[in-house]
Design an enzyme around this catalytic site. Structure first.
Site, PDB file in Angstrom:
ATOM      1  N   LEU A 144      -4.326  -0.859   2.867  1.00 32.52           N
ATOM      2  CA  LEU A 144      -3.612  -2.146   2.784  1.00 32.52           C
ATOM      3  C   LEU A 144      -4.154  -3.005   1.641  1.00 32.52           C
ATOM      4  CD1 LEU A 144      -1.660  -4.286   4.001  1.00 32.52           C
ATOM      5  CD2 LEU A 144      -3.529  -4.964   5.511  1.00 32.52           C
TER       6      LEU A 144
ATOM      7  N   ASP B 149      -7.295   2.289  -3.277  1.00 27.59           N
ATOM      8  CA  ASP B 149      -7.814   1.637  -4.486  1.00 27.59           C
ATOM      9  C   ASP B 149      -9.337   1.634  -4.511  1.00 27.59           C
ATOM     10  OD1 ASP B 149      -8.015  -0.223  -2.326  1.00 27.59           O
ATOM     11  OD2 ASP B 149      -8.413  -1.782  -3.807  1.00 27.59           O
TER      12      ASP B 149
HETATM   13  P1  B16 Z   1     -10.978  -7.578   9.103  1.00 27.99           P
HETATM   14  P2  B16 Z   1      -8.593  -2.245   3.880  1.00 27.99           P
HETATM   15  C1  B16 Z   1     -10.514  -3.970   4.695  1.00 27.99           C
HETATM   16  O1  B16 Z   1      -9.151  -3.673   4.459  1.00 27.99           O
HETATM   17  C2  B16 Z   1     -11.017  -4.927   3.628  1.00 27.99           C
HETATM   18  O2  B16 Z   1     -10.967  -4.301   2.367  1.00 27.99           O
HETATM   19  C3  B16 Z   1     -12.446  -5.330   3.922  1.00 27.99           C
HETATM   20  O3  B16 Z   1     -12.925  -6.240   2.941  1.00 27.99           O
HETATM   21  C4  B16 Z   1     -12.505  -5.978   5.319  1.00 27.99           C
HETATM   22  O4  B16 Z   1     -13.843  -6.347   5.656  1.00 27.99           O
HETATM   23  C5  B16 Z   1     -11.974  -4.971   6.344  1.00 27.99           C
HETATM   24  O5  B16 Z   1     -10.642  -4.607   5.990  1.00 27.99           O
HETATM   25  C6  B16 Z   1     -11.994  -5.539   7.760  1.00 27.99           C
HETATM   26  O6  B16 Z   1     -11.096  -6.600   7.829  1.00 27.99           O
HETATM   27  O7  B16 Z   1     -12.179  -8.483   9.115  1.00 27.99           O
HETATM   28  O8  B16 Z   1      -9.679  -8.297   8.860  1.00 27.99           O
HETATM   29  O9  B16 Z   1     -10.931  -6.708  10.337  1.00 27.99           O
HETATM   30  O10 B16 Z   1      -8.975  -2.156   2.419  1.00 27.99           O
HETATM   31  O11 B16 Z   1      -9.180  -1.119   4.703  1.00 27.99           O
HETATM   32  O12 B16 Z   1      -7.105  -2.382   4.065  1.00 27.99           O
HETATM   33 MG    MG Z   2      -8.364  -1.124  -0.290  1.00 28.94          MG
END
Ligand code: B16
Ligand code: MG
Length: 220
Positions: free
Chosen positions: A9, A172
């Protein structure tokens, strides 16, 4: 033949990293007395909430300064702040080219699921009005290991009944590309060759994503 697509995401569909950064920067400064910088922010991408806090504490030399209860409170405070920021998101926050790319995949008949480490992913997908494209979203609460472990990508493919060898994953982050490949899937990278050189096919940014090119590279 390709049977399904699994998507990261943050950094692929939308740029939530700037909101994570804004929220962590404030909590780190106000609560921990640690000033984080963009280099630290890079290390937070794709990493779970608690692991992100641990990265920040380590950076500040405070990895043993707080109890688990205190750490949970900091993580909650960050998430509350983060949620207030992502509330403002709209379909205008979808990265360039992504809407067309999702439409092309749907038209070609491939199912899609989301492999995001974020517990806020369902809310973000709703804000972006992209729910119709994704047959499933992995619940990160059910995972025992984070990226680069392949678990999240395997779960995402299972949810759309796509055999791993016939699944294409988009990422990414280096850890994400590694996870996709360890799952036996075809890895599409979005970013710079210096960082994502291991990807099976690489596009410089989301605007350049091209389904026909991915299908051709997959068939090679
Ligand atoms: P949350 P992805 C990740 O999304 C983020 O890149 C990371 O920075 C974040 O800490 C993690 O999700 C958890 O997010 O606190 O909202 O549960 O790149 O895996 O889509
Ligand atoms: Mg990512």
């Amino acid at each position: 033949l390709i049977k399904g697509f699994v998507f990261d995401l943050d950094g692929v569909i939308t740029d939530t990293a700037r909101f994570h950064y804004q929220a962590w920067k404030k909590v780190a400064h106000d609560e921990l007395g640690i000033d984080i910088n963009p280099a630290v922010n890079e290390k937070l991408k794709g990493v779970s909430r608690m692991d992100s806090l641990n990265v920040i504490l380590k950076f500040g030399g405070k990895e043993n300064a707080y109890t688990d209860t205190e750490k949970r409170e900091f993580a909650t405070e960050k998430n509350d702040l983060y949620k207030s920021l992502i509330k403002q998101m709209t379909p205008a926050d979808i990265l360039p080219g992504i809407s067309n790319f999702l439409q092309a995949i749907t038209k070609a008949g491939y199912p899609m699921s989301l492999a995001s480490a974020s517990r806020n992913a369902p809310f973000i997908i709703e804000r972006l009005e992209l729910g119709e494209y994704f047959a499933a979203i992995v619940d990160p609460a059910t995972l025992s290991k984070g990226k680069p472990d392949p678990e999240i990508f395997e779960k995402a493919a299972d949810l759309i009944h796509s055999p791993y060898a016939d699944t294409v994953g988009l990422e990414d982050a280096v850890a994400g590309i590694e996870g996709i490949q360890r799952a036996g899937m075809f890895a599409v990278g979005v970013g710079k060759p210096e960082v994502l050189g291991k990807a099976d096919i690489l596009f410089p940014d989301t605007a350049h994503l091209d389904l026909a090119k991915i299908e051709a590279a997959f068939a090679e």
